[in-house]
Design a protein around this motif. Sequence first.
Motif, PDB file in Angstrom:
ATOM      1  N   PHE A 127       0.837  -1.212   0.000  1.00 29.38           N
ATOM      2  CA  PHE A 127       0.000   0.000   0.000  1.00 29.38           C
ATOM      3  C   PHE A 127       0.866   1.254   0.000  1.00 29.38           C
ATOM      4  O   PHE A 127       0.647   2.176  -0.799  1.00 29.38           O
ATOM      5  N   ASN A 141      -6.007   2.679   8.059  1.00 33.10           N
ATOM      6  CA  ASN A 141      -7.466   2.786   7.998  1.00 33.10           C
ATOM      7  C   ASN A 141      -8.108   2.751   9.375  1.00 33.10           C
ATOM      8  O   ASN A 141      -8.846   1.830   9.713  1.00 33.10           O
ATOM      9  N   VAL A 160      -6.531   7.821   3.385  1.00 34.29           N
ATOM     10  CA  VAL A 160      -5.803   7.348   2.209  1.00 34.29           C
ATOM     11  C   VAL A 160      -6.669   6.345   1.458  1.00 34.29           C
ATOM     12  O   VAL A 160      -7.434   5.611   2.078  1.00 34.29           O
ATOM     13  N   ASP A 161      -6.558   6.322   0.151  1.00 33.09           N
ATOM     14  CA  ASP A 161      -7.328   5.352  -0.612  1.00 33.09           C
ATOM     15  C   ASP A 161      -6.625   5.003  -1.915  1.00 33.09           C
ATOM     16  O   ASP A 161      -6.339   5.899  -2.729  1.00 33.09           O
ATOM     17  N   ARG A 162      -6.357   3.764  -2.104  1.00 37.26           N
ATOM     18  CA  ARG A 162      -5.947   3.191  -3.388  1.00 37.26           C
ATOM     19  C   ARG A 162      -5.988   1.677  -3.219  1.00 37.26           C
ATOM     20  O   ARG A 162      -5.278   1.133  -2.351  1.00 37.26           O
ATOM     21  N   ILE A 163      -6.791   1.012  -4.003  1.00 31.07           N
ATOM     22  CA  ILE A 163      -6.914  -0.443  -3.858  1.00 31.07           C
ATOM     23  C   ILE A 163      -5.651  -1.098  -4.411  1.00 31.07           C
ATOM     24  O   ILE A 163      -5.300  -0.905  -5.578  1.00 31.07           O
ATOM     25  N   LYS A 197     -15.009   6.972   3.627  1.00 30.36           N
ATOM     26  CA  LYS A 197     -14.185   5.922   3.033  1.00 30.36           C
ATOM     27  C   LYS A 197     -14.235   4.629   3.857  1.00 30.36           C
ATOM     28  O   LYS A 197     -14.425   3.532   3.326  1.00 30.36           O
ATOM     29  N   LEU A 222     -16.416   2.312   1.500  1.00 33.49           N
ATOM     30  CA  LEU A 222     -15.482   1.437   0.761  1.00 33.49           C
ATOM     31  C   LEU A 222     -15.073   0.229   1.608  1.00 33.49           C
ATOM     32  O   LEU A 222     -15.292  -0.917   1.239  1.00 33.49           O
ATOM     33  N   ASN A 223     -14.465   0.486   2.756  1.00 36.00           N
ATOM     34  CA  ASN A 223     -13.933  -0.641   3.529  1.00 36.00           C
ATOM     35  C   ASN A 223     -15.062  -1.511   4.082  1.00 36.00           C
ATOM     36  O   ASN A 223     -14.910  -2.741   4.174  1.00 36.00           O
ATOM     37  N   HIS A 230     -16.141  -3.620   1.230  1.00 35.29           N
ATOM     38  CA  HIS A 230     -15.059  -4.557   0.946  1.00 35.29           C
ATOM     39  C   HIS A 230     -15.106  -5.750   1.909  1.00 35.29           C
ATOM     40  O   HIS A 230     -14.998  -6.902   1.487  1.00 35.29           O
ATOM     41  N   HIS A 256      -7.922  -8.802  -7.168  1.00 35.22           N
ATOM     42  CA  HIS A 256      -7.796  -8.498  -5.732  1.00 35.22           C
ATOM     43  C   HIS A 256      -8.446  -9.623  -4.935  1.00 35.22           C
ATOM     44  O   HIS A 256      -9.669  -9.807  -4.980  1.00 35.22           O
ATOM     45  N   GLN A 310      -7.334 -11.653   1.063  1.00 37.12           N
ATOM     46  CA  GLN A 310      -6.450 -10.574   1.540  1.00 37.12           C
ATOM     47  C   GLN A 310      -7.267  -9.583   2.392  1.00 37.12           C
ATOM     48  O   GLN A 310      -6.825  -9.131   3.442  1.00 37.12           O
ATOM     49  N   ILE A 311      -8.464  -9.268   1.936  1.00 34.56           N
ATOM     50  CA  ILE A 311      -9.309  -8.325   2.680  1.00 34.56           C
ATOM     51  C   ILE A 311      -9.856  -8.985   3.944  1.00 34.56           C
ATOM     52  O   ILE A 311     -10.036  -8.330   4.975  1.00 34.56           O
ATOM     53  N   LYS A 352     -10.814  -5.149  11.989  1.00 41.98           N
ATOM     54  CA  LYS A 352     -11.462  -4.322  10.967  1.00 41.98           C
ATOM     55  C   LYS A 352     -12.960  -4.130  11.205  1.00 41.98           C
ATOM     56  O   LYS A 352     -13.496  -3.053  10.970  1.00 41.98           O
ATOM     57  N   ARG A 392     -15.318  -0.821  10.629  1.00 39.89           N
ATOM     58  CA  ARG A 392     -15.985  -0.735   9.326  1.00 39.89           C
ATOM     59  C   ARG A 392     -17.479  -1.007   9.386  1.00 39.89           C
ATOM     60  O   ARG A 392     -18.231  -0.562   8.527  1.00 39.89           O
TER      61      ARG A 392
END
Length: 395
Positions: free
Chosen positions: A12, A150, A184-187, A242, A246-247, A250, A315, A319-320, A327, A331
């Motif tokens: 990341f 995150n 921050v965000d970028r897959i 985010k 997003l998370n 995810h 992806h 992993q997620i 998490k 989330r």
Amino acid sequence: MPRILHLGVGNFFRAHIAAYTQDTPGWQITGVSFRSGTIRDGLAAQGYDYPLVIKDAQGTTVKPITCLTDMYVAADDPGGVIDAIVSDDFDVITLTVTEKAYHLDTHGQLDLDAADIQADLGGTGTTVVGVLARGLALRRAPVTVLCCDNLPDNGAKLEKAVRTFADAAHLSLGCDVTFPGCMVDRITPATTDAMRAEAGNPMAVPTEAFSEWVVEDRFAARRPDWPGVQWVDDVAPHEMRKLRMLNGAHSFLAYAGALRGHTYVHQAIEDARLRSTAQVLMAEAAQTLPSDMHAQAAPYATALVDRFANPNLQHSLRQIAMDGSQKLPIRILATLRDRGHADSPALDCALNAWVGFVQAEVAAGRALDDPRSDDLRAACQSADPDAALRRIIGA
Ligand code: CS2
């Protein structure tokens, strides 16, 4: 030349902070890995340069990254890392070490009883919070510490943890230091052998074209003018958007997708049943955001579905799925709590999917990739596994 000291040189960081710094003339980065020397050895063999392989639905482009110049490994040389934190060679210390590396309890406070923190207080100097406290206690020049993990309120949480460690170690921070929050965000998937072969480079990092960085403008020393960063007074609304949309989606896709036999995020989001639940989850999450975020929530959700559907990223859902005990509270549970008595079928579904996933993994004899794996496994053997698992994450 001004420098950044970055803690946690995983994919990341190499796709996000390093890519922004690459576009910021005059700044370079020294990296720190905590546990193993594998990444340092791989990068050192190629002068710390590597290709960032940017994959969107249309195709692939490659961005060479050359702003990382050297690295420490804390497990081998904690003193070297502490000396770097003390050194006025660095104006900014950034971190991407994942949620679990902060050793926060369910209230977001440093868990002073955690074995690694206890060992560090005893003198090993190998936790993230410990090296920061020890370094900042000896430092005199002003510095900014920017947590890029995150976590909600990431800057404030890290500051509190560092001060708690310092108190417990009878240290006081010796310099002017700020801990701005940021989103921050970028897959960024893990690198596979196929990706290494495709890029012709063992240290290649795959990522998507999209990236976002919203940072609180409270820097104590020189600040990199990272192009594309949105500088704000308060990151909280962006962070909530985010993390919860997003998370949250995810994590739902990871557990429910794995249970339905999918391997990748793009397969899970193409499964009509999962896609519609993910969309409802994002709508439920959006209702908990501050009202000035409401107008952008629907287009944001649409864009997220497109990003998840990118077939070229590969992806992995597993992993997620890792570290769910760390998490889910951030989330899913925080969103549920804010919704009070409102019906939240999709968020409930995400929580149930995690409970089902953990039990299915244990029943299949697979290892759980989670810092609470022993507790999770014991919960699965108890008389009421569902309730016991929920209790562990405070649901
Ligand atoms: C993902 C994140 O692995 C995970 O838990 O949800 O890493 C996600 O890809 C990033 O936060 C996107 O910015």
